[in-house]
Design a protein around this motif. Structure first.
Motif, PDB file in Angstrom:
ATOM      1  N   UNK A   1       5.801   3.500  -0.342  1.00  0.00           N
ATOM      2  CA  UNK A   1       5.156   2.190  -0.409  1.00  0.00           C
ATOM      3  C   UNK A   1       5.551   1.358   0.796  1.00  0.00           C
ATOM      4  N   UNK A   2       4.591   0.574   1.278  1.00  0.00           N
ATOM      5  CA  UNK A   2       4.848  -0.294   2.419  1.00  0.00           C
ATOM      6  C   UNK A   2       4.352  -1.699   2.102  1.00  0.00           C
TER       7      UNK A   2
ATOM      8  N   UNK B   1      12.134   2.487   0.311  1.00  0.00           N
ATOM      9  CA  UNK B   1      12.757   3.798   0.151  1.00  0.00           C
ATOM     10  C   UNK B   1      12.568   4.322  -1.276  1.00  0.00           C
ATOM     11  N   UNK B   2      12.518   5.626  -1.416  1.00  0.00           N
ATOM     12  CA  UNK B   2      12.478   6.241  -2.737  1.00  0.00           C
ATOM     13  C   UNK B   2      11.200   6.026  -3.496  1.00  0.00           C
ATOM     14  N   UNK B   3      10.090   5.816  -2.789  1.00  0.00           N
ATOM     15  CA  UNK B   3       8.824   5.538  -3.478  1.00  0.00           C
ATOM     16  C   UNK B   3       7.758   6.567  -3.121  1.00  0.00           C
TER      17      UNK B   3
ATOM     18  N   UNK C   1       0.850  -1.182   0.000  1.00  0.00           N
ATOM     19  CA  UNK C   1       0.000   0.000   0.000  1.00  0.00           C
ATOM     20  C   UNK C   1       0.888   1.234   0.000  1.00  0.00           C
ATOM     21  N   UNK C   2       0.244   2.380  -0.196  1.00  0.00           N
ATOM     22  CA  UNK C   2       0.938   3.649  -0.080  1.00  0.00           C
ATOM     23  C   UNK C   2       0.402   4.388   1.120  1.00  0.00           C
ATOM     24  N   UNK C   3       1.287   4.942   1.945  1.00  0.00           N
ATOM     25  CA  UNK C   3       0.853   5.678   3.120  1.00  0.00           C
ATOM     26  C   UNK C   3       1.449   7.066   3.173  1.00  0.00           C
TER      27      UNK C   3
ATOM     28  N   UNK D   1      11.512  -6.184  -3.913  1.00  0.00           N
ATOM     29  CA  UNK D   1      10.325  -6.122  -3.066  1.00  0.00           C
ATOM     30  C   UNK D   1      10.638  -6.274  -1.582  1.00  0.00           C
ATOM     31  N   UNK D   2      11.825  -6.744  -1.248  1.00  0.00           N
ATOM     32  CA  UNK D   2      12.209  -6.896   0.152  1.00  0.00           C
ATOM     33  C   UNK D   2      12.916  -5.658   0.689  1.00  0.00           C
ATOM     34  N   UNK D   3      13.847  -5.129  -0.080  1.00  0.00           N
ATOM     35  CA  UNK D   3      14.652  -4.000   0.392  1.00  0.00           C
ATOM     36  C   UNK D   3      14.171  -2.657  -0.133  1.00  0.00           C
ATOM     37  N   UNK D   4      13.445  -2.672  -1.259  1.00  0.00           N
ATOM     38  CA  UNK D   4      13.000  -1.428  -1.874  1.00  0.00           C
ATOM     39  C   UNK D   4      14.048  -0.774  -2.749  1.00  0.00           C
TER      40      UNK D   4
END
Length: 213
Positions: free
Chosen positions: A51-52, A66-68, A43-45, A97-100
């Motif tokens: 993104x989370x 990070x960076x999203x 999701x986005x918060x 998808x794990x570290x971003x």
């Protein structure tokens, strides 16, 4: 909200901190995408503004990517290892998808474009997107673009007058069904680089396409 689709019963509700996001010039719903096996979702918060990735069983945040900031679209690859992330400013990148961390940048950040969707092929080798870009002087150009995940090479770009709003790969991995204007439903053969008008429909902006497996 989460439902058990076998019985239609709601099983859980989680507060979403970004039900409404105002991005200048762009109207987009909150990002929500399940990973393969439905054991994770993204999701986005607004806080912390990225993104989370959540555990689907508990809803707890596993990691913030990070960076999203200001994402418009996000989708997991079939193996769940990669996220295709599209920003509100028109960029498209592949993230771990794990570290971003950014694995590969496909489209650089630009204020002159936007993406209407992103979707992976069933084998995860390709990702397709719907692009609208203002190249400078003149009007807006609209494309269905296909990228090779391994090296970020653009494999195909198909033009349409008013834009593609949704697409999905068929199980064979070479056929893409795309909803676009002005004609409706198109089928694109990646192997032969051929676009077919499959069905002429009343133009519906925002139409989505799904394929059976």
């Amino acid at each position: 909200r989460f439902w058990d689709v076998t019985v239609g019963k709601e099983v859980r509700e989680l507060e979403h901190p970004a039900e409404t996001r105002q991005v200048p010039g762009i109207v987009a719903p909150p990002v929500l995408a399940f990973g393969p096996g439905a054991n994770r979702f993204v999701t986005y918060g607004d806080d912390p503004g990225r993104l989370r990735v959540h555990d689907a069983a508990t809803g707890k945040v596993m990691t913030a990517l990070e960076g999203t900031s200001r994402p418009a679209r996000a989708v997991f690859s079939p193996d769940g290892k990669t996220l295709a992330y599209a920003s509100a400013s028109g960029s498209l990148a592949l993230l771990d998808a794990t570290t971003g961390k950014t694995v590969r940048e496909l489209i650089a950040d630009t204020a002159s474009g936007r993406l209407s969707f992103a979707t992976f092929s069933p084998d995860g080798k390709y990702v397709a997107d719907g692009e609208s870009a203002r190249p400078g002087v003149g009007g807006i150009l609209h494309y269905l673009t296909v990228w090779r995940v391994a090296d970020g090479k653009r494999c195909a770009r198909v033009y349409t007058d008013a834009g593609f709003t949704g697409a999905t790969f068929a199980a064979d991995g070479r056929t893409i069904a795309a909803a676009g204007s002005p004609h409706g439903l198109y089928l694109y053969d990646l192997a032969t680089d051929t676009l077919h008008l499959s069905t002429k429909l009343t133009p519906l902006w925002g139409a989505a396409v799904a394929a059976s497996t």
